[in-house]
Scaffold this motif. Structure first.
Motif, PDB file in Angstrom:
ATOM      1  N   SER A   1       0.958  -1.025  -0.029  1.00 37.12           N
ATOM      2  CA  SER A   1       0.031  -0.032   0.121  1.00 37.12           C
ATOM      3  C   SER A   1       1.001   1.312   0.005  1.00 37.12           C
ATOM      4  O   SER A   1       0.388   2.328  -0.496  1.00 37.12           O
TER       5      SER A   1
ATOM      6  N   ALA B   1      -7.208   3.510   3.267  1.00 33.48           N
ATOM      7  CA  ALA B   1      -6.594   2.234   3.139  1.00 33.48           C
ATOM      8  C   ALA B   1      -5.962   1.868   4.244  1.00 33.48           C
ATOM      9  O   ALA B   1      -6.021   2.483   5.345  1.00 33.48           O
TER      10      ALA B   1
ATOM     11  N   THR C   1      -7.061  -2.514  -0.172  1.00 32.21           N
ATOM     12  CA  THR C   1      -5.646  -2.682   0.496  1.00 32.21           C
ATOM     13  C   THR C   1      -5.825  -3.412   1.855  1.00 32.21           C
ATOM     14  O   THR C   1      -6.911  -3.250   2.431  1.00 32.21           O
TER      15      THR C   1
END
Lengths: 196, 196
Positions: A101, A115, A148
């Protein structure tokens, strides 16, 4: 749909091959093992994988970015991040596992989006990319075309979540039986988050 | 100790790379990706892995045998089984995942020993090698130097079980945190066994 598994030296093996196992169960998905330059790429566990060179003209579908020790030098490699951004923008979906990520975040494509990432590396992750709305307690996070996940094995759970979202829960459940895998199917339940 | 991951065409990716992730966390283990003839081997998910050619003279340590579609032709390949038997006998430990146990069973080395295998292929497994004391309900089974697991993701649980047995429960627990993996640590609890 092509499932493009982006490999780089010192990627974490299970970050890539967990999702590979899940997506490999779907007949209509075609898996490709790709890297920026092609050739043999070695994981942190020294698995030598032969990769195809990424090319924007024949790129489509899903991009999966694993994490691992190899993320650290690439996160500060402007040429790599600049190239990656073009593939992220062209991808129909972009999924990351663990610190993968951070590579996605460095492209700027998830600024102000939600995320998550590896929980033991979370402080480094937050400091590296403060523009992202990082979620500390999540097995995986979905924001638009971006998925993610937390560390390593969470990539398997996220991939099953992607299948459930796109092809239905039954398809995901069928894959768990083939894999004899006990799916942690609640993306908001995170056994590894720590109050810092 | 060397951890020899035996690959053959159409092996199941996670059968090999799940245990790789676990064993790769132990500094004193050295992982090797091997095959009978060396060169590129492709998994069922078409992951192309460069392998070293197995050689008896420099072989030692642990032998891990994954399962997958590639087991079917090899189970009836006398030359392969004859060669495999020499490595199994020389191995300090032999671990199998999924239908990899059929390749081990064909060597005769686990006749009258307890073992398990993939649950959806169990009837084929039993019929292929009736001399083995197959355990239908088990996440993994230990009998002497032999560890055999159920399908695919059970290989991760078995590998953690091996670490716990040899290096202590704390070492296994530490690895689960690195992997953010929820370990199914009771080898006798099997969510995928079916009363047939």
């Amino acid at each position: 749909m092509y499932i493009n598994i982006l490999l780089f030296n010192d990627f974490e093996s299970l970050d890539a091959f967990g999702p590979v196992e899940v997506f490999g169960c779907v007949d209509k998905y075609k898996l490709r093992y790709v890297s920026m330059d092609g050739g043999i790429i070695k994981s942190r566990q020294h698995v030598p994988v032969m990769t195809e060179k990424l090319a924007l003209e024949n790129f489509s579908g899903l991009l999966l970015i694993p994490g691992g020790q190899g993320v650290r030098p690439l996160a500060n490699n402007d040429l790599f991040i600049h190239a990656l951004k073009k593939f992220v923008n062209k991808a129909e979906y972009c999924l990351t596992v663990c610190t993968g990520s951070v590579l996605l975040a460095k492209t700027g494509c998830i600024n102000n989006k939600k995320a998550t990432s590896n929980k033991r590396a979370f402080t480094w992750v937050e400091n590296s990319c403060p523009e992202v709305n990082w979620q500390e307690a999540a097995r995986w996070v979905v924001d638009g075309k971006y998925y993610t996940s937390s560390g390593v094995s969470a990539g398997i759970d996220m991939s099953l979540g992607f299948i459930a979202d796109k092809l239905g829960k039954q398809e995901a459940d069928d894959i768990t039986i083939k894999m004899e895998y006990i799916w942690n199917e609640n993306k908001d339940k995170d056994n590894f988050s720590v109050q810092r």
